[in-house]
Design an enzyme around this catalytic site. Structure first.
Site, PDB file in Angstrom:
ATOM      1  N   ASP A  45      -2.870  -1.251   9.993  1.00  0.00           N
ATOM      2  CA  ASP A  45      -3.111  -1.594   8.327  1.00  0.00           C
ATOM      3  C   ASP A  45      -3.797  -2.603   7.998  1.00  0.00           C
ATOM      4  O   ASP A  45      -4.109  -2.526   6.761  1.00  0.00           O
ATOM      5  CB  ASP A  45      -1.830  -1.257   7.535  1.00  0.00           C
ATOM      6  N   LYS A  55       0.895  -1.049   0.029  1.00  0.00           N
ATOM      7  CA  LYS A  55      -0.136   0.007   0.187  1.00  0.00           C
ATOM      8  C   LYS A  55       0.920   1.310   0.074  1.00  0.00           C
ATOM      9  O   LYS A  55       2.229   1.310   0.362  1.00  0.00           O
ATOM     10  CB  LYS A  55      -1.091   0.201   1.200  1.00  0.00           C
TER      11      LYS A  55
HETATM   12  P1  ATP Z   1       4.021  -0.508   9.832  1.00  0.00           P
HETATM   13  O1  ATP Z   1       3.871   0.763   9.392  1.00  0.00           O
HETATM   14  O2  ATP Z   1       2.788  -1.280  10.113  1.00  0.00           O
HETATM   15  O3  ATP Z   1       5.028  -0.868  10.992  1.00  0.00           O
HETATM   16  P2  ATP Z   1       5.754  -1.153   7.515  1.00  0.00           P
HETATM   17  O4  ATP Z   1       4.932  -1.244   6.045  1.00  0.00           O
HETATM   18  O5  ATP Z   1       6.590   0.076   7.730  1.00  0.00           O
HETATM   19  O6  ATP Z   1       4.588  -1.456   8.373  1.00  0.00           O
HETATM   20  P3  ATP Z   1       6.286  -4.034   7.514  1.00  0.00           P
HETATM   21  O7  ATP Z   1       7.115  -4.431   6.442  1.00  0.00           O
HETATM   22  O8  ATP Z   1       5.054  -4.512   7.671  1.00  0.00           O
HETATM   23  O9  ATP Z   1       6.705  -2.582   7.581  1.00  0.00           O
HETATM   24  O10 ATP Z   1       6.982  -4.618   8.960  1.00  0.00           O
HETATM   25  C1  ATP Z   1       7.209  -3.898  10.093  1.00  0.00           C
HETATM   26  C2  ATP Z   1       7.615  -5.036  11.167  1.00  0.00           C
HETATM   27  O11 ATP Z   1       6.472  -5.959  11.250  1.00  0.00           O
HETATM   28  C3  ATP Z   1       8.950  -5.332  11.030  1.00  0.00           C
HETATM   29  O12 ATP Z   1       9.453  -5.192  12.106  1.00  0.00           O
HETATM   30  C4  ATP Z   1       8.888  -6.746  10.754  1.00  0.00           C
HETATM   31  O13 ATP Z   1       9.914  -7.604  11.115  1.00  0.00           O
HETATM   32  C5  ATP Z   1       7.565  -7.274  11.331  1.00  0.00           C
HETATM   33  N1  ATP Z   1       6.835  -8.253  10.465  1.00  0.00           N
HETATM   34  C6  ATP Z   1       5.993  -9.376  10.995  1.00  0.00           C
HETATM   35  N2  ATP Z   1       5.753 -10.056   9.959  1.00  0.00           N
HETATM   36  C7  ATP Z   1       5.963  -9.600   8.680  1.00  0.00           C
HETATM   37  C8  ATP Z   1       5.784  -9.940   7.675  1.00  0.00           C
HETATM   38  N3  ATP Z   1       5.014 -11.074   7.001  1.00  0.00           N
HETATM   39  N4  ATP Z   1       6.237  -9.099   6.559  1.00  0.00           N
HETATM   40  C9  ATP Z   1       6.945  -7.990   6.887  1.00  0.00           C
HETATM   41  N5  ATP Z   1       7.300  -7.678   8.077  1.00  0.00           N
HETATM   42  C10 ATP Z   1       6.735  -8.534   9.012  1.00  0.00           C
END
Ligand code: ATP
Length: 283
Positions: free
Chosen positions: A137, A10
């Site tokens: 999210d 997203k």
């Molecule tokens: P948010 O803003 O919700 O933190 P983001 O888009 O910045 O999300 P993500 O890639 O979703 O980042 O990762 C956030 C955290 O979630 C990381 O610390 C990661 O280790 C953990 N995580 C747990 N499961 C997953 C997954 N399947 N894919 C990516 N990250 C994951």
């Protein structure tokens, strides 16, 4: 039984937070859409063993209950008293901890897949409601289509589809902790957005008018610590982006482009400067 699901990233076309709830979490006011940069999941349902296993091709991710895909499977399995085991394999293409909602989209894909596999008959609205406990999210990602998102993230109102514009997504080589950025928000100093005007422009099909109203109020908060974000945005604008903005709490920055050739120019211009750059389209 083996189910496959696509989990698109997203981006936040706009991001505002009017206040913090008493529970300490932000109230959101965001317009989100999805791009064709996606993880791919295979979800296998089996009688033995009756446990949940997660495998990913990324060295950075936990494979246990800390993985949001595991949490999604665990939540549905316990809530709907399913005895069967689940093995989830994630082909990870979305950069991790980037502001692109990769983990949330994986969790949403597991919910959609198991809803089909276990024939639970839940609507997307019901899945979205259940999913808020995983991450703010996830309700949006259950739909993964352009929407206005409010509340803690659970109020998802679909909006008309956006034009399939070209997008260049670039993640600087820094890790941003979402909870750390959220703790740093000073609500007295936050400049708020006119998301209603953005939504009205989108509903009227006025994409140019909509682009003029896009913004992310958390950009100054993250940029204070990471000036690379402002540099990337400036570079995208200089190379001809119609609009450049940070997604989520960062650090990923995206450029909206009117033509494929403009997107290519930005993509090529950034590759030497930033090692995670993708040229994609809005879904
Ligand atoms: P948010 O803003 O919700 O933190 P983001 O888009 O910045 O999300 P993500 O890639 O979703 O980042 O990762 C956030 C955290 O979630 C990381 O610390 C990661 O280790 C953990 N995580 C747990 N499961 C997953 C997954 N399947 N894919 C990516 N990250 C994951």
């Amino acid at each position: 039984m083996v189910i496959t699901e696509k989990a698109p990233a997203k981006i936040n076309l706009s991001l505002d937070t009017p206040m913090r709830y008493l529970d300490g979490l932000p109230k959101w006011d965001m317009v989100m859409t999805s791009i064709d940069l996606a993880d791919y999941l295979t979800i296998e349902i089996h009688d033995h063993p009756q446990t949940i296993k997660v495998y990913t091709d990324s060295g950075f991710l936990p494979n246990d209950q800390r993985n949001l895909a595991y949490q999604a499977a665990h939540m549905l399995k316990t809530r709907f008293h399913q005895a069967a085991g689940v093995t989830i394999r994630i082909q990870k293409n979305i950069p991790v901890a980037a502001g692109l909602g990769g983990g949330s989209s994986d969790a949403a894909a597991v919910l959609r897949g198991l809803n089909r596999g276990w024939k639970l008959g839940l609507s997307l609205a019901e899945l979205a409601k259940l999913s808020l406990s995983i991450d703010s999210d996830v309700p949006y990602c259950v739909y993964s289509r352009t929407a206005h998102v409010t509340g803690h993230g659970e109020v998802v109102t679909p909006l008309p589809a956006v034009p399939h514009d070209w997008v260049v997504v670039a993640k600087p080589k820094i890790s941003v902790s979402t909870p750390t950025i959220l703790r740093q928000i000073n609500y007295e100093q936050l400049a708020h957005l006119d998301n209603q005007a953005l939504i009205a422009a989108m509903e009227a099909g006025d994409w140019q008018g909509a682009v003029a109203k896009m913004d992310n109020v958390l950009e100054p908060v993250t940029e204070r610590q990471y000036p690379q974000i402002a540099h990337l945005k400036a570079k995208m604008t200089k190379l001809g982006a119609a609009h450049a903005q940070m997604s989520g709490t960062g650090p990923t920055v995206f450029a909206l482009c009117k033509s494929e050739s403009r997107a290519k120019r930005i993509y090529n211009g950034l590759r030497g400067f930033c090692n995670e750059v993708y040229q994609v389209v809005l879904l």
